[in-house]
Design a protein around this motif. Structure first.
Motif, short mmCIF file in Angstrom:
data_model
loop_
_atom_site.label_atom_id
_atom_site.label_comp_id
_atom_site.label_asym_id
_atom_site.label_seq_id
_atom_site.Cartn_x
_atom_site.Cartn_y
_atom_site.Cartn_z
N VAL A 31 0.87 -1.18 0.00
CA VAL A 31 0.00 0.00 0.00
C VAL A 31 0.90 1.23 0.00
N PRO A 32 1.10 1.87 -1.16
CA PRO A 32 1.96 3.06 -1.20
C PRO A 32 1.23 4.30 -0.66
N SER A 33 1.99 5.35 -0.34
CA SER A 33 1.39 6.64 0.00
C SER A 33 1.08 7.35 -1.31
N ALA A 34 -0.04 7.05 -1.91
CA ALA A 34 -0.32 7.60 -3.24
C ALA A 34 -1.80 7.55 -3.54
N ASP A 35 -2.20 8.40 -4.48
CA ASP A 35 -3.56 8.41 -5.03
C ASP A 35 -3.41 8.26 -6.55
N PRO A 36 -4.50 8.31 -7.31
CA PRO A 36 -4.37 8.16 -8.77
C PRO A 36 -3.60 9.29 -9.45
N HIS A 37 -3.19 10.31 -8.66
CA HIS A 37 -2.46 11.45 -9.21
C HIS A 37 -1.03 11.52 -8.66
N LEU A 38 -0.66 10.51 -7.86
CA LEU A 38 0.67 10.43 -7.25
C LEU A 38 0.98 11.67 -6.42
N SER A 39 -0.03 12.15 -5.69
CA SER A 39 0.11 13.36 -4.88
C SER A 39 0.90 13.10 -3.60
N GLU A 40 1.48 14.16 -3.05
CA GLU A 40 2.16 14.07 -1.76
C GLU A 40 1.14 14.07 -0.62
N TYR A 41 0.22 15.02 -0.67
CA TYR A 41 -0.84 15.09 0.34
C TYR A 41 -2.09 14.45 -0.28
N LEU A 42 -2.68 13.47 0.44
CA LEU A 42 -3.70 12.63 -0.17
C LEU A 42 -5.10 12.94 0.35
N PRO A 43 -6.12 12.90 -0.54
CA PRO A 43 -7.49 12.91 -0.04
C PRO A 43 -7.72 11.68 0.85
N THR A 56 1.26 8.59 10.39
CA THR A 56 0.61 9.72 9.72
C THR A 56 1.55 10.55 8.84
N GLY A 57 2.82 10.18 8.73
CA GLY A 57 3.74 10.94 7.88
C GLY A 57 3.29 10.94 6.44
N SER A 58 3.77 11.94 5.67
CA SER A 58 3.29 12.07 4.29
C SER A 58 4.02 11.16 3.31
N VAL A 59 5.11 10.51 3.75
CA VAL A 59 5.87 9.62 2.87
C VAL A 59 6.05 8.27 3.55
N GLY A 60 5.73 7.21 2.84
CA GLY A 60 5.93 5.88 3.41
C GLY A 60 5.20 4.83 2.60
N ALA A 61 5.64 3.59 2.73
CA ALA A 61 4.98 2.47 2.06
C ALA A 61 4.70 1.40 3.11
N PHE A 62 3.51 0.77 3.00
CA PHE A 62 3.10 -0.27 3.94
C PHE A 62 3.09 -1.61 3.21
N VAL A 71 6.30 -0.55 7.84
CA VAL A 71 6.20 0.73 7.15
C VAL A 71 7.61 1.19 6.82
N TRP A 72 7.84 1.51 5.54
CA TRP A 72 9.13 2.02 5.08
C TRP A 72 9.04 3.54 5.03
N THR A 73 9.93 4.24 5.74
CA THR A 73 9.94 5.70 5.67
C THR A 73 11.34 6.22 5.96
N ASP A 74 11.57 7.52 5.64
CA ASP A 74 12.92 8.08 5.72
C ASP A 74 13.16 8.84 7.02
N ALA A 75 14.38 9.37 7.16
CA ALA A 75 14.86 9.93 8.44
C ALA A 75 13.99 11.05 8.99
N ARG A 76 13.29 11.78 8.12
CA ARG A 76 12.43 12.86 8.59
C ARG A 76 11.34 12.35 9.52
#
Length: 605
Positions: A31-43, A56-62, A71-76
């Motif tokens: 489950v990626p952090s994405a919508d059909p528009h590959l947005s950063e902030y998602l509906p 709740t971070g804006s970047v990550g994959a489950f 959950v994969w996410t970066d140092a931020r």
């Protein structure tokens, strides 16, 4: 709504998901952090990763298998993710940057030949899909993209947003829709394309001079667009575009079609058509809809380049917006000083910061909304790069230490993003040293001159050099592109060592980028100073044209936190010159306590 589940409710949802996976013979779900528009902030509808994991971070994959979830996410986000995943059976998988695809390697390494990975093609980026398919194929692992398992287990899944679309009109929109479409069609012609399909919401909003409110903080609306040689079709939900706007679109030969018909429109393209798509900005699902007989050309969306280069009129509106934004911040900081000194009331909280900074901006002309969720972190919370205070968990601002405030606004005349750090009580020598090193990084990059066309990631080390020299480092990029009353994170340029210095990251006049180095000491404090800067022509020599930066952001940098012994004379001059500019440009917009605060904070050092 989507993130109100308890840990036990989440565990039950995950168990239900695994039952559906077993029934469908699926061994792993992505489950990626994405919508059909590959947005950063998602509906809300596409915040499935957050709904399942609680992160709740804006970047990550489950990813979930029968026996593992992570959950994969970066140092931020590491500190935040550790807290949000605590008590669950979901592992934090650390990756070097938000662009990292290490989860692809993990899937290839941890599944066996004949097993199946499922991911919804409608939210999977085409370039990522190709890497994933190649990695799994080598191991004999099956990739299934025709199924959305979340739909079965997410009973309260939010519907599509329904906010109306509005025009971004003159004087703020300095280029007409017709002229922008002509520019894109000219770029299509050079590539031999008869059609161009766009899914990215910022590209569409910019190209059609339209804005919306379907996504928190970014004034965009859910849509796809198909541009032909003389007509364009905008796929947007029924009822979102007012009749008068629809009529003006029609006069520019832009037709409206239902949001759900974009795939069908692609499927109807005929042999002999040549379709331009951007593989980084289109989903695998949309690409799969294109018939095999249609020739596909892959390149960066022409609008992505075009909108990154603000016109001189755009820049003038941004400067005026920065004066209003800076004035709002003067009012806010003057309020904060009074509030901190009022011992009869309890201490202010991090939540109060967000409330009052948003209220100060909302009083300013042209203000539309915040440009992202305010980050107000006191002491240890400031070390969490994307910290967000909540009712359940926030700090009182009292005692000694540092308060980091990262905030921004969306205005009709531009998008702002600024970080300042203020001392609370008495700051320590170590805190002053860190703050001064970060300021030296800001000055080093802000003062740079460089050849036009320099790849933006190459500038990253200029801000880090003074910080590195003292044995420090920070785990995020130094700068992101910023839109024009659009997304606060918007490329193609990015001053980040983890970005590839590709041709489309070249620095050109008119681009607006953040400069935001930092130093973070987990459990103690965090420091980041952020200004937005504009690329402009500096000089032409026998070696070509050179660019430098105009600092756009107007707000004092707190001199109470400086270790003056660490500043060179030229750095002191830069700061004094900056403060003289800030005072001159903000003074006409403030009075009373805000004016007194401005005068005090811009005194020469």
């Amino acid at each position: 709504m989507h993130n109100s589940l308890t840990t036990s409710e989440r565990a039950a949802a995950l168990a239900q998901l695994r039952a559906v996976m077993q029934r469908e013979h699926i061994d792993a779900i992505l489950v990626p952090s994405a919508d059909p528009h590959l947005s950063e902030y998602l509906p809300g509808r596409w915040q499935g990763r957050e709904w399942l994991s609680g992160f709740t971070g804006s970047v990550g994959a489950f990813i979930a298998t029968a026996a593992f979830a992570g959950v994969w996410t970066d140092a931020r986000y590491w500190t935040q993710a550790e807290a949000e995943l605590a008590g669950s059976d979901i592992a934090l998988m650390k990756i070097p940057s938000g662009a990292s695809l290490l989860y692809v390697d993990w899937l290839a390494a941890n599944l066996h030949s004949g097993q199946t990975v499922a991911v919804d093609a409608r939210v999977l980026g085409l370039s990522t899909a190709r890497l994933l398919a190649d990695a799994l194929r080598e191991r004999g692992i099956v990739l299934r993209t025709d199924i959305d398992l979340l739909d079965e287990v997410w009973s309260e899944r939010p519907p599509l947003p329904a906010a109306p679309v509005f025009e971004h009109a003159a004087p703020y929109a300095s280029t007409t829709r017709a002229d922008k479409l002509a520019e894109v069609r000219a770029a299509m012609a050079t590539m031999g394309a008869t059609g161009h399909f766009i899914s990215t919401l910022d590209d569409i909003a910019w190209l059609f001079n339209l804005r919306g409110a379907d996504v928190n903080y970014n004034p965009v609306f859910l849509s796809h667009a198909l541009i032909g040689p003389d007509r364009a079709t905008l796929f947007v939900a029924d009822g979102k575009v007012p009749a008068d706007v629809a009529e003006r679109l029609r006069l520019d030969r832009v037709e409206l079609a239902p949001y759900g018909q974009a795939e069908a429109a692609l499927a109807q393209l005929g042999a002999g058509e040549v379709l331009l798509v951007d593989p980084r900005r289109i989903t695998a699902g949309m690409r799969a809809a294109v018939p095999a007989a249609v020739k596909v050309v892959e390149a960066v969306n022409p609008s992505t380049f075009a909108k990154s280069k603000k016109t001189q009129q755009d820049a003038a509106h941004v400067r005026a917006t920065m004066e209003q934004d800076g004035a709002a911040l003067c009012e806010f900081f003057a309020w904060l000083d009074v509030r901190l000194a009022d011992k009869r009331r309890g201490p202010p909280t991090e939540l109060d910061i967000d409330t009052h900074i948003c209220a100060a901006r909302a009083r300013r002309p042209g203000f539309v909304s915040p440009s992202f969720g305010t980050i107000a972190g006191f002491n240890a919370n400031g070390a969490i790069m994307h910290y967000r205070a909540t009712e359940a968990s926030h700090a009182d601002i009292e005692g000694d230490g540092l308060l980091l405030i990262d905030s921004g606004g969306q205005y009709l005349g531009g998008t702002t993003d600024i970080t300042r750090v203020v001392p609370i009580g008495t700051p320590s020598a170590a805190q002053k040293r860190d703050f001064t090193l970060v300021l030296k990084g800001v000055i080093a990059l802000s003062s740079a001159q460089f050849p036009r066309g320099t790849k933006s990631p190459m500038l990253d080390a200029l801000a880090r050099a003074p910080i590195w020299a003292a044995g420090n480092e920070y785990g995020h990029g130094t700068g992101h592109g910023v839109g024009y009353f659009l997304n606060v994170h918007e490329g193609p340029q990015s001053i980040s060592a983890t970005s590839m210095p590709e041709p489309h990251t070249a620095m050109e006049p008119g681009m607006i980028t953040s400069v935001e180095p930092g130093i973070y000491r987990p459990g103690r404090w965090g420091i980041r100073i952020e200004n937005l800067v504009l690329n402009r022509s500096a000089e032409a020599t026998e070696f070509g044209e050179f660019l430098d930066f105009e600092t756009l952001t107007l707000c004092p940098i707190d001199t109470r936190l400086l270790d003056l012994q660490l500043l060179r004379a030229d750095e002191t001059k830069w700061l004094n010159d900056y403060h003289a500019t800030v005072r001159a440009r903000l003074a006409p917009h403030v009075d009373g306590a805000a004016r007194a605060w401005l005068d005090e904070r811009t005194e020469e050092i």
